[in-house]
Structures are given as C-alpha cells and as structure tokens.
Design a protein around this motif. Sequence first.
Motif, PDB file in Angstrom:
ATOM      1  N   LEU A  71      34.677  48.659  47.516  1.00 23.85           N
ATOM      2  CA  LEU A  71      36.038  49.199  47.551  1.00 23.85           C
ATOM      3  C   LEU A  71      36.439  49.795  46.201  1.00 23.85           C
ATOM      4  N   GLU A 101      37.272  53.652  45.560  1.00 17.11           N
ATOM      5  CA  GLU A 101      38.607  53.962  45.020  1.00 17.11           C
ATOM      6  C   GLU A 101      38.470  54.816  43.763  1.00 17.11           C
ATOM      7  N   SER A 102      37.511  54.458  42.922  1.00 18.86           N
ATOM      8  CA  SER A 102      37.284  55.192  41.680  1.00 18.86           C
ATOM      9  C   SER A 102      36.836  56.625  41.966  1.00 18.86           C
ATOM     10  N   PRO A 109      38.117  57.313  50.882  1.00 19.35           N
ATOM     11  CA  PRO A 109      38.699  56.253  51.730  1.00 19.35           C
ATOM     12  C   PRO A 109      37.621  55.368  52.361  1.00 19.35           C
ATOM     13  N   LEU A 168      42.284  49.878  40.031  1.00 19.73           N
ATOM     14  CA  LEU A 168      41.436  50.222  41.177  1.00 19.73           C
ATOM     15  C   LEU A 168      41.425  49.106  42.221  1.00 19.73           C
ATOM     16  N   PRO A 197      44.089  47.393  44.548  1.00 16.37           N
ATOM     17  CA  PRO A 197      45.498  47.574  44.930  1.00 16.37           C
ATOM     18  C   PRO A 197      46.349  46.313  44.858  1.00 16.37           C
TER      19      PRO A 197
END
Length: 302
Positions: free
Chosen positions: A105, A109-110, A114, A247, A249
């Motif tokens: 994830l 994200e980086s 998605p 990064l 959430p």
Amino acid sequence: MGRHSELDIGLVVSAHGRHVMVETPEGERVQCHLRGKKLECVVGDRVRWQASGDEGVVEQVEPRRNLLMRQDEWRTKSFAANIDQVLMLVAGEPMFSESQLSRALIAAESAGIPVRVLLNKAELPQADAARERLQPYRAMGVEVLEASLKTRPEESRALLTPLLQDAATLVLGPSGTGKSTLVNLLVQDAQAQVGDISQALNSGRHTTTTTRWYWLDPALRRGALIDSPGFQEFGLRQIPADELPMLMPDLRAHVPECRFYNCTHRHEPGCGVRAAVERGDIAASRYRIYGEIREELERTKW
C-alpha cells in the motif's frame, strides 16, 4: 523530430536482463535486446524499437507514468511501469502478512497508484480472522472485496471483470492466495500467452521467474493483468523516512495534531499520532509496522 520519431512503438510484455519481449500495436511479439548499457526496460514500458534480422533492438523507453520497485536483501530493482491499479490478494489460509500488505500500500501510494484488496477463500472459516485483521484498512478507506475464486468462479468473474477490463492491473499475492487461479479464471488462453513467450526465448527456464503481461482479451488487446511470480517485497528505499507517515492514511490523519512539525511520532511530547494509537484510533499493528519501516529507511542508504 529526432531520429527516434520514425522508430516503431511497442509494449514490453516480459523482460529478463538485456532481453525483452516487445508486442507491436498489431499484437505481434518480437524478441528484442536493449541498445547500450544504460537502457533499462520493465514490463509495461512503451518503447521505440527497430527490427534487426529476426529480432529487434530497443532504442528508447518512452516516459513512464509510474514505476514500481521490488527489493531483496541486497538491491532494489524496478519491475513494472505504467500500472493503472494494484489488486492485492490476501486470505485467511494461509493468513496474510499485514507487514507485506502495508508495504504494498505504501509503495503504491508513493507511486500514485490505487489499490484494491481482494480477500479470497471468503467461504472458509479462517476468513473471519482475516476480515478482523483487514478492519483498520477498510477504516482508512482501502476498498476490500471478497471472493471465492475456486469454489465460485462465475460469481468471482462477474465481480472482477468490470473492475479490471479497462485497466492494466498488477496482481500481487503470496503463494497460496489464489493468484494463478485468478489469472486462469480471467485471462483467455493464459497458458497459450505464456507459451508464446517461453517458446520465443527457447526455454522454459524463464517461465517461473518473469513478470508477465497478460491481455484479458487478446483479440481486442483490452485490459491486462501483470503477474509477478512469488511475492514481491516492495522496494521502499527510495522513500525519505520523514515522508513515510504521509503515505499511511491512518497516521497522516493525525499528523496535524502533533506539537512539533518535524515529529517522528516515536518519542516526542505532544505527538498526535501516538495519542491516536493510545485512544485506539490507529491500530497498534499499524503503528508497529510504521516503526519497523521507518527504522529501515533511516539506516544507511546503500
């Protein structure tokens, strides 16, 4: 225009060292080698190439929208580019690693890609423990789907096809979670598509180690699954340690509550993230994973 403008354009559908398989817009596959030592290609790259005898030479890699890295103990290596989404397979049997899921994830994200998580073998009693373990991820906005790829193939196909048919999807999952079941369920002629590649490379030896591009519909060349054998431990070393909380959430939501702008969320007074862990707003397992990854990123870069 430059000398590269008149070269053919192609898509890299498998890569191993200096040799790559390039697919033309018409769907023909040509084995190519790379011009020069500096050029590096990965699956998903769009390249400019030209024919040379029976083979081809890749002259240039087009700019990438994104690039994913994997790492082992010694080095970080890029392995897939221009990905639209990641589909991460997890299961309760064998129980998935939360650390592996978190790393995937963070890497996505980086790179701005998605991710959807698919809990496979949803019919098994062990799936309940996996659901429990996925709760913090749902809570922070990760989409978690459920399927039984083996026991309910038609239902699974109906669920996944609309989500995958117009995208290039990198499929991830440790062995035993059903990745090959997924590929065989959704890809027309999966074995034939693999056969083409290994035959062209005159050997079966690459078939188990190579990242591969599969068209969901080879005739229309629409929608693709990118499959990497085994589970790729994502390379995160390119991420600066102080960017890590941004990064993740669930941590990111509480960073503004920290007293110090450069808080590392480990020992500073007035830390909003640690206060959230104590209140139960951030799962203890997620905070532990943050600490482990942060420590890795702070070690000497090699």
